[in-house]
Design a protein around this motif. Sequence first.
Motif, PDB file in Angstrom:
ATOM      1  N   THR A   1     -29.175 -18.019  30.223  1.00  0.00           N
ATOM      2  CA  THR A   1     -28.753 -16.405  30.777  1.00  0.00           C
ATOM      3  C   THR A   1     -29.605 -15.575  30.781  1.00  0.00           C
ATOM      4  N   LEU A   2     -31.160 -15.532  30.317  1.00  0.00           N
ATOM      5  CA  LEU A   2     -32.142 -14.808  30.625  1.00  0.00           C
ATOM      6  C   LEU A   2     -32.653 -15.139  32.036  1.00  0.00           C
ATOM      7  N   LEU A   3     -32.628 -16.536  32.631  1.00  0.00           N
ATOM      8  CA  LEU A   3     -32.944 -16.635  33.982  1.00  0.00           C
ATOM      9  C   LEU A   3     -31.923 -15.649  35.113  1.00  0.00           C
ATOM     10  N   LEU A   4     -30.469 -15.878  34.756  1.00  0.00           N
ATOM     11  CA  LEU A   4     -29.753 -15.032  35.064  1.00  0.00           C
ATOM     12  C   LEU A   4     -29.817 -13.512  35.191  1.00  0.00           C
ATOM     13  N   PHE A   5     -30.268 -13.046  34.060  1.00  0.00           N
ATOM     14  CA  PHE A   5     -30.397 -11.748  33.852  1.00  0.00           C
ATOM     15  C   PHE A   5     -31.461 -11.136  34.930  1.00  0.00           C
ATOM     16  N   VAL A   6     -32.279 -11.991  35.348  1.00  0.00           N
ATOM     17  CA  VAL A   6     -33.501 -11.529  36.131  1.00  0.00           C
ATOM     18  C   VAL A   6     -32.949 -11.318  37.620  1.00  0.00           C
ATOM     19  N   VAL A   7     -31.728 -11.769  37.881  1.00  0.00           N
ATOM     20  CA  VAL A   7     -31.386 -11.803  39.420  1.00  0.00           C
ATOM     21  C   VAL A   7     -30.031 -11.078  39.385  1.00  0.00           C
ATOM     22  N   ASP A   8     -29.413 -10.290  38.169  1.00  0.00           N
ATOM     23  CA  ASP A   8     -28.225  -9.879  38.235  1.00  0.00           C
ATOM     24  C   ASP A   8     -28.110  -8.726  39.056  1.00  0.00           C
ATOM     25  N   ASP A   9     -28.925  -7.959  39.378  1.00  0.00           N
ATOM     26  CA  ASP A   9     -28.909  -6.808  40.281  1.00  0.00           C
ATOM     27  C   ASP A   9     -28.818  -7.255  41.625  1.00  0.00           C
ATOM     28  N   GLU A  10     -29.549  -8.412  42.111  1.00  0.00           N
ATOM     29  CA  GLU A  10     -29.390  -8.907  43.516  1.00  0.00           C
ATOM     30  C   GLU A  10     -28.007  -9.563  43.550  1.00  0.00           C
ATOM     31  N   ILE A  11     -27.370 -10.334  42.507  1.00  0.00           N
ATOM     32  CA  ILE A  11     -26.094 -10.882  42.484  1.00  0.00           C
ATOM     33  C   ILE A  11     -24.996 -10.008  42.795  1.00  0.00           C
ATOM     34  N   ASN A  12     -25.258  -8.739  41.949  1.00  0.00           N
ATOM     35  CA  ASN A  12     -24.424  -7.449  41.892  1.00  0.00           C
ATOM     36  C   ASN A  12     -24.256  -7.050  43.452  1.00  0.00           C
ATOM     37  N   ASP A  13     -25.480  -6.965  43.970  1.00  0.00           N
ATOM     38  CA  ASP A  13     -25.568  -6.413  45.484  1.00  0.00           C
ATOM     39  C   ASP A  13     -24.541  -7.300  46.381  1.00  0.00           C
TER      40      ASP A  13
ATOM     41  N   ALA B   1     -25.731  -1.893  29.647  1.00  0.00           N
ATOM     42  CA  ALA B   1     -24.734  -1.057  30.715  1.00  0.00           C
ATOM     43  C   ALA B   1     -24.091  -1.891  31.794  1.00  0.00           C
ATOM     44  N   ARG B   2     -22.719  -1.286  32.141  1.00  0.00           N
ATOM     45  CA  ARG B   2     -21.929  -2.156  32.959  1.00  0.00           C
ATOM     46  C   ARG B   2     -22.670  -1.878  34.458  1.00  0.00           C
ATOM     47  N   PRO B   3     -22.129  -2.687  35.425  1.00  0.00           N
ATOM     48  CA  PRO B   3     -22.509  -2.383  36.726  1.00  0.00           C
ATOM     49  C   PRO B   3     -21.955  -0.930  37.436  1.00  0.00           C
ATOM     50  N   LYS B   4     -20.991  -0.723  36.932  1.00  0.00           N
ATOM     51  CA  LYS B   4     -20.065   0.456  37.325  1.00  0.00           C
ATOM     52  C   LYS B   4     -20.703   1.744  36.776  1.00  0.00           C
ATOM     53  N   SER B   5     -21.647   1.855  35.751  1.00  0.00           N
ATOM     54  CA  SER B   5     -22.332   2.880  35.174  1.00  0.00           C
ATOM     55  C   SER B   5     -23.306   3.349  36.057  1.00  0.00           C
ATOM     56  N   GLY B   6     -23.718   2.587  37.047  1.00  0.00           N
ATOM     57  CA  GLY B   6     -24.698   3.062  37.866  1.00  0.00           C
ATOM     58  C   GLY B   6     -26.112   2.746  37.586  1.00  0.00           C
ATOM     59  N   ASP B   7     -26.337   2.239  36.116  1.00  0.00           N
ATOM     60  CA  ASP B   7     -27.638   1.851  35.628  1.00  0.00           C
ATOM     61  C   ASP B   7     -27.884   0.392  36.126  1.00  0.00           C
ATOM     62  N   SER B   8     -29.249   0.182  36.035  1.00  0.00           N
ATOM     63  CA  SER B   8     -29.423  -1.413  36.453  1.00  0.00           C
ATOM     64  C   SER B   8     -29.205  -2.310  35.280  1.00  0.00           C
TER      65      SER B   8
END
Length: 279
Positions: free
Chosen positions: A69-81, A154-161
């Motif tokens: 989970t921590l490893l995925l946490f690092v790339v969450d923003d990139e996956i979301n993009d 924060a959820r992705p839809k919040s606009g925060d990282s």
Amino acid sequence: MRSLKVLFLFFTLASVSAQDLQTAKPENLWHNFTYDMGNVFGGVGYAYSRPFHWQGNDWANAGLLTGGTLLLFVVDDEINDWTNGFSEDVPDLIKDYGHEYGSPENNYMLTGGVYLAGLFTKNEKLRRTGVLLISSATAGGFLQQVSKRIIGRARPKSGDSSGTFDPLHLNRVYNYDSFPSGHAMLAFSNAYAIAKQFKSPWVKAGIYTVGLIPGFVRIVDDFHWFSDVAFSTVLSIFIVESIDRYLDAKYDEKYNQDTKKLSWNLSFGPQTLGVAIRF
């Protein structure tokens, strides 16, 4: 003399039969219902108490889940993009199904329907499946509701990282309740429990795929990060497996006798890191 022996034998058998009838448990609708509901709460309690009984492999699995989970946490923003790039291409039918099926109301309609079908048809296997579905959903549902308020991600839809948190709230704070994903947990709990009824790996794979749709939809529609859904999916497997072992001692029908326990294989190699989950 012979007639007296026959008469004595008759009364002896009658006495034993009467004794058996008195000690036999009443197999009626109300008895089965109360017995099953007791097992629902017993299964939830059993699942919550497992960490106090963990041994080496159990701690290793928990460590792998946390580390992954921590490893995925690092790339969450990139996956979301990346998912935002094709979210509009996902059919509305898939999106509607993903949002609706994983909701608590629809989840309990399904699980309750399965259980009631088994109860009224006096099918123990179906009753047990219903108990497994209800108790797994209850254990996972309560756990994720508490975790959301404590973690406050924060959820992705919040606009925060993905690294933004507003933790420790008694009441739910919308858009800051991303971790874990309730839709993913409930949907895959159902899929995993239902798939236990079948031996064919192709049937299992099909059911798992359907169970993964709500988590996928919640990602592409910016309700959850990828790590939220991945964690919730694996945790739902742990919960179902734990409660199913508890129910093995409560019901004669054991549809999972040949099912192997969940296992993890961590492999290393040159520029390679791999985790294989077998269930």
